[in-house]
Structures are given as C-alpha cells and as structure tokens.
Design a protein around this motif. Structure first.
Motif, mmCIF file in Angstrom:
data_model
loop_
_atom_site.group_PDB
_atom_site.id
_atom_site.type_symbol
_atom_site.label_atom_id
_atom_site.label_comp_id
_atom_site.label_asym_id
_atom_site.label_seq_id
_atom_site.Cartn_x
_atom_site.Cartn_y
_atom_site.Cartn_z
ATOM 1 N N THR B 69 -2.955 6.759 9.329
ATOM 2 C CA THR B 69 -3.622 5.588 9.194
ATOM 3 C C THR B 69 -5.001 5.677 9.274
ATOM 4 O O THR B 69 -5.555 5.854 10.710
ATOM 5 N N THR B 71 -8.122 3.046 10.197
ATOM 6 C CA THR B 71 -8.700 2.256 9.846
ATOM 7 C C THR B 71 -10.299 1.586 10.280
ATOM 8 O O THR B 71 -10.757 2.442 10.895
ATOM 9 N N HIS B 107 -12.833 -1.629 -3.440
ATOM 10 C CA HIS B 107 -11.254 -1.951 -3.446
ATOM 11 C C HIS B 107 -10.061 -0.844 -4.162
ATOM 12 O O HIS B 107 -8.962 -0.715 -3.881
ATOM 13 N N GLN B 108 -10.925 -0.221 -5.187
ATOM 14 C CA GLN B 108 -10.651 0.835 -5.744
ATOM 15 C C GLN B 108 -10.014 1.689 -4.904
ATOM 16 O O GLN B 108 -8.740 2.361 -5.012
ATOM 17 N N MET B 110 -9.818 2.034 -1.047
ATOM 18 C CA MET B 110 -9.332 1.399 0.493
ATOM 19 C C MET B 110 -7.684 0.521 -0.621
ATOM 20 O O MET B 110 -8.064 0.589 -1.532
ATOM 21 N N ASP B 111 -6.750 1.117 0.514
ATOM 22 C CA ASP B 111 -5.844 0.464 0.604
ATOM 23 C C ASP B 111 -5.593 -1.131 0.973
ATOM 24 O O ASP B 111 -4.940 -1.844 0.403
ATOM 25 N N GLN B 112 -6.493 -1.591 1.901
ATOM 26 C CA GLN B 112 -6.016 -2.649 2.168
ATOM 27 C C GLN B 112 -8.032 -2.715 2.321
ATOM 28 O O GLN B 112 -8.498 -2.698 3.199
ATOM 29 N N LYS B 128 -7.799 2.646 5.212
ATOM 30 C CA LYS B 128 -6.748 3.975 4.231
ATOM 31 C C LYS B 128 -5.612 4.853 4.788
ATOM 32 O O LYS B 128 -5.662 5.370 5.844
ATOM 33 N N GLU B 129 -4.862 4.848 3.649
ATOM 34 C CA GLU B 129 -3.174 5.813 4.121
ATOM 35 C C GLU B 129 -3.726 7.089 3.889
ATOM 36 O O GLU B 129 -3.993 7.907 2.959
#
Lengths: 112, 136
Positions: B69, B71, B107-108, B110-112, B128-129
């Motif tokens: 992960t 961040t 938004h496309q 990144m996961d959150q 992002k994972e």
C-alpha cells in the motif's frame, strides 16, 4: 526535459512533432503555437506525439481547445503515433474516442 | 519507507514531486509509477490553481509505503476549500469541456481519494495498492 515543437507545413496539413514533457508549466506554449497556425487559416493539423514522455491534463486541455476551434472551421486536429504514456492518458480521460488517432504520421497527414 | 517533501505552491516547483513518488515504486512497475506521478501532479496543479489561486504558500507531501500500500498525503495552507463532488463522473468528451480532466484522471488512477478541510488549509489522502512488496 522541456517541450520541443517541430513544425512542418505540408500540402494537406500542418504537422507538429512534439517531444518532452507537456505539463502545466508549458502547455499554454503548445496552445499558442497551434493557435498561431489556425489564425493563418490552416485548420488541418496533425500532432505527432511519439516523443512525448509526459502529458498532463493541462496539455489535453490545450488540445481540446484547439480541436473545438478548428472543427468550427471544418478542420480537424488529428493525432499521429502517440507514445504509450500519451495513449494511456488519452484513454484515462476518455479522449481517445474524440481525437482521430493514427499509428503513423503518413496515415494521419494522408487522412486529410 | 516514508518520505516527505515541502515545496512552494508554484507550477515550476511541482517537478520535485516526481523523484519522491518514483522512489516508492520500482521501475519494473513503470506504468503504475507513471500513473501515480500523474495523479499527484494533477492534484497539486489544482492546489496551486484553485486552492492558492495566486496566493503564495506551501504544499507538504508525505509518501509512505507499507507492504503493497502506497499512501500519499498532500496538505496545503490554501485559503480556498474544495467541494469534492459526491460522485465522480467523467467529463463528457462529446461536449469537449476544457476542465475537469485532472481530477477525473486522479480518481481513475488511485484506489482511494479522501479530502478534508483543515482549519488552516486542505488535506488530500491518496491510496494506491501496488502489485509488489517493497523490499528496500
């Protein structure tokens, strides 16, 4: 690397070969360069994006602005040979369906 | 692994972000790395353009990898707050809008994406994972 623009005046279209980074610091320069040609009545434009290593939304914005302008005059802004990175950004933004994209300069210029 | 960077909120300063993000993701995952660099840049452009809107200030970036992960926290002291939409809808390409692409791309990629207005500015948290463990 900064942005470089090479311009060729061809019979069917104006060809712009871009290289380097197109981002918020220099995207307006791209718009101004394209608009100068449009102001001289040339509205068939080809943008070769093979050498572009980074394109942010600021670059996309300038391309969209010019596309709108030339379309009003019956012209078009077509993309040739986009690098993988540019192709991905166009897809992420959903603009790959709006621009006519060709694998080579020859095909893009020949399409006019 | 954790890295921090503070830059002036000017377009020409944003290039300093790239090596910080790149150091968090190995070159083998260059596509993911490029996507995250693009997303963070797009957000910081918005901070300069709309948050500070001509006012001088700072952007503080903190990037942290824990396992897979990544961040990224971006904090500013901008006078203007954002009003993130409840739902992210793609700009309609047929209408050829001239804005909205940057945040949509963010938004496309990144996961959150989390936003909060702080008493002194704004904070965005991007997650992002990554498909790899960090072994450095």
């Amino acid at each position: 690397m900064t942005m470089e623009i090479n311009i060729s005046e061809l019979k069917r279209a104006h060809l712009f070969e871009l290289a380097g980074r197109v981002d918020s610091t220099n995207a307006s320069e791209l718009g101004e360069t394209l608009n100068r040609v449009v102001e001289n009545g040339r509205t068939n434009l080809v943008l070769d994006l093979y050498g572009v290593e980074y394109m942010s939304s600021a670059g996309l914005r300038e391309m969209v602005r010019v596309l709108k302008r030339v379309k009003k005059s019956g012209g078009d802004l077509r993309i040739a040979n986009p690098s993988e990175r540019v192709k991905e950004v166009l897809e992420l933004a959903g603009l790959d369906t709006i621009f006519n994209i060709y694998p080579t300069q020859v095909e893009a210029v020949g399409s006019f | 692994m954790r890295k921090t960077l503070t830059i002036a909120a000017r377009f020409e300063e944003l290039a300093k972000i790239t090596p910080v993000i790149e150091s968090m993701i190995t070159a083998e995952l260059s596509q993911v790395r490029d996507q995250v660099v693009l997303a963070v840049h797009e957000l910081c452009v918005n901070v300069v353009q709309h948050g500070y809107a001509g006012v001088e200030g700072l952007i503080a970036l903190e990037a942290e990898r824990q396992g897979r992960t990544l961040t990224v926290s971006i904090t500013d002291g901008a006078p203007n707050a954002y009003s993130p939409p409840d739902e992210i809808v793609p700009p309609d390409p047929m209408m050829l809008p001239e804005s909205g692409w940057g945040i949509y791309i963010l938004h496309q990629v990144m996961d959150q994406v989390h936003y909060q207005r702080l008493p002194s500015g704004n904070q965005w948290i991007l997650v992002k994972e990554i498909g790899e463990e960090l072994n450095r």
